[in-house]
Design an enzyme around this catalytic site. Structure first.
Site, PDB file in Angstrom:
ATOM      1  N   ASP A  45      73.750  31.959 164.547  1.00  0.00           N
ATOM      2  CA  ASP A  45      73.836  32.133 163.102  1.00  0.00           C
ATOM      3  C   ASP A  45      72.789  31.247 162.450  1.00  0.00           C
ATOM      4  OD1 ASP A  45      75.628  29.553 162.073  1.00  0.00           O
ATOM      5  OD2 ASP A  45      76.301  30.289 164.012  1.00  0.00           O
ATOM      6  N   ASP A 134      82.895  31.951 155.827  1.00  0.00           N
ATOM      7  CA  ASP A 134      82.792  30.623 156.429  1.00  0.00           C
ATOM      8  C   ASP A 134      83.606  29.665 155.566  1.00  0.00           C
ATOM      9  OD1 ASP A 134      82.037  28.074 157.201  1.00  0.00           O
ATOM     10  OD2 ASP A 134      79.907  28.512 157.335  1.00  0.00           O
ATOM     11  N   GLU A 136      85.597  25.952 155.748  1.00  0.00           N
ATOM     12  CA  GLU A 136      85.696  24.753 156.567  1.00  0.00           C
ATOM     13  C   GLU A 136      85.678  23.527 155.666  1.00  0.00           C
ATOM     14  OE1 GLU A 136      81.717  23.748 158.315  1.00  0.00           O
ATOM     15  OE2 GLU A 136      81.396  25.914 158.092  1.00  0.00           O
TER      16      GLU A 136
END
Length: 247
Positions: A45, A134, A136
């Site tokens: 990525d 994403d 986090e």
């Protein structure tokens, strides 16, 4: 820390042995997850940190798929997105787009809408992975859960997912790590049945999974290696990866 660089302080580095699990797609068995994932398709990525990627070189080194950062919150777009996303496709690498969530800045629906409008779409062409979220640790504050309660975090993810599905027809892949998921969602099981897991765990094995998920679909196992950006594996064969892309 650059806003397009994934934070590294959250990475869990506990070695673990992987147990056998069955990977399914649409109710059909795809593959068994062995203790060693080395034979599975390699991918990576990237974000604007990698700038203009040499995609032919990446493919020659084994890249079969890539996730490209498209957006963050509702005010940032990866300036290299077009070169990275379209460049990967031109050389025959399966690619998808991901959004870096900042749940304290705006609603899940608003960020999903911004994401889809700026690269986070999906098409059933066999070359486009489903959009990815994403979510986090907060890289900009000590409030690792963005100041949100566990219930509000779960609601935010649901809002994001619902809008992505409404706009693209697919639920997003969820990128996270087990410790953050436990800390910030209370180890919610609300998404495991319908959202593929992209697990971040830097070790020789994937380690413990967030609650509810029986297997990982993608595993990010290192933040550097022979491919540009972070290093990943897909939990299946290349044919299964293409089937997963088609939906």
């Amino acid at each position: 820390m650059a806003r397009d660089r994934k934070p590294s302080h959250h990475r869990t580095r506990i070695a673990a042995v992987t147990s056998l699990a069955v990977l399914t797609l649409g109710g059909s068995v795809l593959a068994e997850l062995p203790a060693q994932a080395a034979a599975k398709p390699r991918g990576h990525d990237v974000s604007s940190h990698q700038k203009n990627v040499d995609w032919r070189k990446a493919k020659s080194k084994g890249a079969r798929f890539v996730y490209v950062k498209a957006t963050e919150s509702t005010n940032y777009k990866n300036p290299y997105f077009t070169q990275q996303y379209n460049g990967a496709r031109r050389v025959g690498i399966i690619r998808g787009a991901y959004h870096f969530a900042l749940p304290n800045k705006s609603s899940g629906k608003a960020q999903a809408s911004y994401f889809v409008r700026n690269g986070g779409g999906w098409t059933r062409d066999g070359w486009t992975l489903p959009p990815a979220l994403d979510i986090e640790y907060n890289p900009y504050s000590k409030k690792k859960c963005y100041g949100l309660s566990k219930a509000r975090t779960v609601a935010w993810i649901k809002s994001f997912s619902d809008e992505v599905r409404r706009r693209t027809g697919r639920r997003p892949v969820i990128y996270t790590n087990s410790l953050w998921w436990k800390t910030c969602t209370g180890n919610s099981r609300a998404f495991a049945a319908t959202h593929p897991l992209w697990l971040a765990h830097y070790s020789s094995g994937p380690g413990a999974l967030p609650a509810g998920w029986a297997y990982w679909t993608f595993w990010q196992y290192a933040n550097g290696g022979s491919l540009p950006g972070d290093q990943n594996r897909f939990n299946g064969t290349l044919a299964q990866l293409k089937k997963f892309a088609r939906g």
